[in-house]
Design a protein around this motif. Structure first.
Motif, mmCIF file in Angstrom:
data_model
loop_
_atom_site.group_PDB
_atom_site.id
_atom_site.type_symbol
_atom_site.label_atom_id
_atom_site.label_comp_id
_atom_site.label_asym_id
_atom_site.label_seq_id
_atom_site.Cartn_x
_atom_site.Cartn_y
_atom_site.Cartn_z
ATOM 1 N N ALA A 17 -31.003 38.293 3.263
ATOM 2 C CA ALA A 17 -29.661 38.114 3.790
ATOM 3 C C ALA A 17 -29.510 36.727 4.380
ATOM 4 C CB ALA A 17 -29.351 39.169 4.849
ATOM 5 N N ARG A 68 -20.862 42.492 -0.402
ATOM 6 C CA ARG A 68 -22.091 41.880 0.103
ATOM 7 C C ARG A 68 -21.911 41.090 1.387
ATOM 8 N NH1 ARG A 68 -24.902 37.958 -2.635
ATOM 9 N NH2 ARG A 68 -23.121 37.236 -3.890
ATOM 10 N N GLN A 83 -22.232 36.818 7.127
ATOM 11 C CA GLN A 83 -23.406 37.547 6.685
ATOM 12 C C GLN A 83 -23.255 37.827 5.198
ATOM 13 O OE1 GLN A 83 -26.147 38.529 8.399
ATOM 14 N NE2 GLN A 83 -25.562 38.182 10.531
ATOM 15 N N SER A 85 -25.477 39.404 2.087
ATOM 16 C CA SER A 85 -26.685 40.146 1.774
ATOM 17 C C SER A 85 -27.070 39.985 0.311
ATOM 18 C CB SER A 85 -26.502 41.631 2.114
ATOM 19 O OG SER A 85 -25.516 42.220 1.290
#
Length: 120
Positions: A17, A68, A83, A85
């Motif tokens: 991530a 994601r 963020q 991932s």
């Protein structure tokens, strides 16, 4: 007067991530009419809008990335965070944060960008 600066890792391994933070100085991320935005530019390609968080805290994501990614904010620190991932090498890009003036749909503020490379 308003300045934005991205921070985070420059190298991320595939499947991990990515977390990037944009720090806003000289202004407040809760100021009316601004969406605080993440944009990226892969090598040799154009800018890609990723998503944004509004001054009220509402979030918006690109359909291609929303499964994601997430955007959050810390108003006490005047920061917002990306963020992302399950990264792949296709996520290699220069990542920018920006301040979008909603009423005109123009970016008034830009960070300098930070290079993120996804590689093992």
């Amino acid at each position: 007067q308003v300045q934005l600066q991205e921070s985070g890792p420059g190298l991320v391994k595939p499947s991990q991530a990515l977390s990037l933070t944009c720090t806003v100085s000289g202004g407040s991320i809760t100021a009316n009419y601004y969406y605080w935005t993440w944009i990226r530019q892969p090598p040799g390609k154009g800018l890609e809008w990723m998503g944004a968080i509004g001054y009220s805290g509402s979030t918006y994501y690109s359909p291609s990335l929303q499964s994601r990614m997430s955007i959050s904010r810390d108003t006490s620190k005047n920061q917002f965070t990306l963020q992302l991932s399950s990264v792949t090498p296709e996520d290699t890009a220069v990542y920018y944060c920006g301040g979008l003036l909603l009423t005109a749909f123009e970016y008034d503020y830009w960070g300098q960008g930070t290079q993120v490379t996804v590689s093992s």
